[in-house]
Design a protein around this motif. Sequence first.
Motif, PDB file in Angstrom:
ATOM      1  N   TRP A   1     -58.550  30.074  75.711  1.00  0.00           N
ATOM      2  CA  TRP A   1     -57.690  28.937  76.028  1.00  0.00           C
ATOM      3  C   TRP A   1     -57.640  28.708  77.549  1.00  0.00           C
ATOM      4  O   TRP A   1     -57.672  27.575  78.020  1.00  0.00           O
ATOM      5  CB  TRP A   1     -56.273  29.194  75.483  1.00  0.00           C
TER       6      TRP A   1
ATOM      7  N   HIS B   1     -59.022  34.855  78.393  1.00  0.00           N
ATOM      8  CA  HIS B   1     -58.682  34.198  77.129  1.00  0.00           C
ATOM      9  C   HIS B   1     -59.380  32.838  77.051  1.00  0.00           C
ATOM     10  O   HIS B   1     -59.424  32.106  78.033  1.00  0.00           O
ATOM     11  CB  HIS B   1     -57.168  34.027  77.044  1.00  0.00           C
TER      12      HIS B   1
ATOM     13  N   ILE C   1     -56.089  26.148  85.693  1.00  0.00           N
ATOM     14  CA  ILE C   1     -54.657  26.356  85.863  1.00  0.00           C
ATOM     15  C   ILE C   1     -54.282  26.200  87.337  1.00  0.00           C
ATOM     16  O   ILE C   1     -54.827  26.895  88.192  1.00  0.00           O
ATOM     17  CB  ILE C   1     -54.249  27.784  85.401  1.00  0.00           C
TER      18      ILE C   1
ATOM     19  N   MET D   1     -45.755  39.344  83.657  1.00  0.00           N
ATOM     20  CA  MET D   1     -46.453  38.552  82.641  1.00  0.00           C
ATOM     21  C   MET D   1     -47.802  38.124  83.173  1.00  0.00           C
ATOM     22  O   MET D   1     -47.968  36.986  83.599  1.00  0.00           O
ATOM     23  CB  MET D   1     -45.639  37.301  82.315  1.00  0.00           C
ATOM     24  N   PRO D   2     -48.779  39.008  83.153  1.00  0.00           N
ATOM     25  CA  PRO D   2     -50.083  38.655  83.719  1.00  0.00           C
ATOM     26  C   PRO D   2     -50.808  37.628  82.860  1.00  0.00           C
ATOM     27  O   PRO D   2     -50.782  37.703  81.630  1.00  0.00           O
ATOM     28  CB  PRO D   2     -50.837  39.986  83.728  1.00  0.00           C
ATOM     29  N   LEU D   3     -51.426  36.668  83.515  1.00  0.00           N
ATOM     30  CA  LEU D   3     -52.229  35.667  82.819  1.00  0.00           C
ATOM     31  C   LEU D   3     -53.577  36.278  82.452  1.00  0.00           C
ATOM     32  O   LEU D   3     -54.255  36.852  83.295  1.00  0.00           O
ATOM     33  CB  LEU D   3     -52.430  34.451  83.729  1.00  0.00           C
ATOM     34  N   ASP D   4     -53.934  36.154  81.174  1.00  0.00           N
ATOM     35  CA  ASP D   4     -55.220  36.684  80.716  1.00  0.00           C
ATOM     36  C   ASP D   4     -56.329  35.701  81.050  1.00  0.00           C
ATOM     37  O   ASP D   4     -56.569  34.738  80.341  1.00  0.00           O
ATOM     38  CB  ASP D   4     -55.163  36.933  79.199  1.00  0.00           C
TER      39      ASP D   4
END
Lengths: 127, 127
Positions: free
Chosen positions: B103, B101, B109, B95-98
């Motif tokens: 947001w 994006h 993060i 589940m790679p973090l975009d």
Amino acid sequence: MRITNQRKIILEELIKCSHHPGADEIYNLVRKSIPRISLGTVYRNLEFLAASGMIKKLDFGNGQKRFDGNIEPHDHFRCVNCNTIEDIPFTMDIMPLDENHMWVKKRIIYGMRLEIYGLCAACSAGK
Amino acid sequence: MRITNQRKIILEELIKCSHHPGADEIYNLVRKSIPRISLGTVYRNLEFLAASGMIKKLDFGNGQKRFDGNIEPHDHFRCVNCNTIEDIPFTMDIMPLDENHMWVKKRIIYGMRLEIYGLCAACSAGK
DNA sequence: CTGAATGCAAAGCCTTTGCATACGG
DNA sequence: CCGTATGCAAAGGCTTTGCATTCAG
């Protein structure tokens, strides 16, 4: 499905909330309308409503379950500076699951529970 | 920091485990070596070890806390059928973090807590 | 009418805690 | 020695459950 006054008020109160209350808080809210309601009834109805998919039962690991009138799938972002919890609108846009990954193919994914933490827009603007 | 036999054995047992046992299971494991150990001591030491950063305390929302001898950052997959919890090896691959994006760009993060649930490889094979 | 829902209170489950005793450093 | 850790048992917090009664459909 039977619509009792207790059930109706519990659902109404929960939909009004945006802050994920626990059973005890819902009990106190509902008691304003139905003073003789019992805590057992609150628990039974929250369970019933969650099982019916009308509300969501959450667990943030504080020893107490939380309930959410917003049944749209969404995750939570917690700001470590100001400590607010905001909803993450589209997790799949931000962190897409790679359906072709071998690890994923070997399993059947029902869902996930995600909490991202860091600095929110307001707090990160100041740094 | 005082090294009592109880503390030592609890840590050793936990490091041997790969399945994130609860306090009751650790209690039963340790009792094989120290039959007179009390459940209270097990809880106190698990708390102590977690506070010292030597183990991790987890909460999967089943009403019972789980403990992990692996302190490397990693996420968990829970099988809703057989109820085992396995480590997710490389969350960023699955589940790679975009990073691009909007947001994400608005926030900073620090990290995340992720639990994926569904059917594990063994249980999904039978369906 | 009749079964499902309620109120009440007791019990359950996991965890924490008070206290006298034991023991590690 | 001394103060922290232990064993024991009781209490605590949240949730569930048994039972007689009430009420929605």
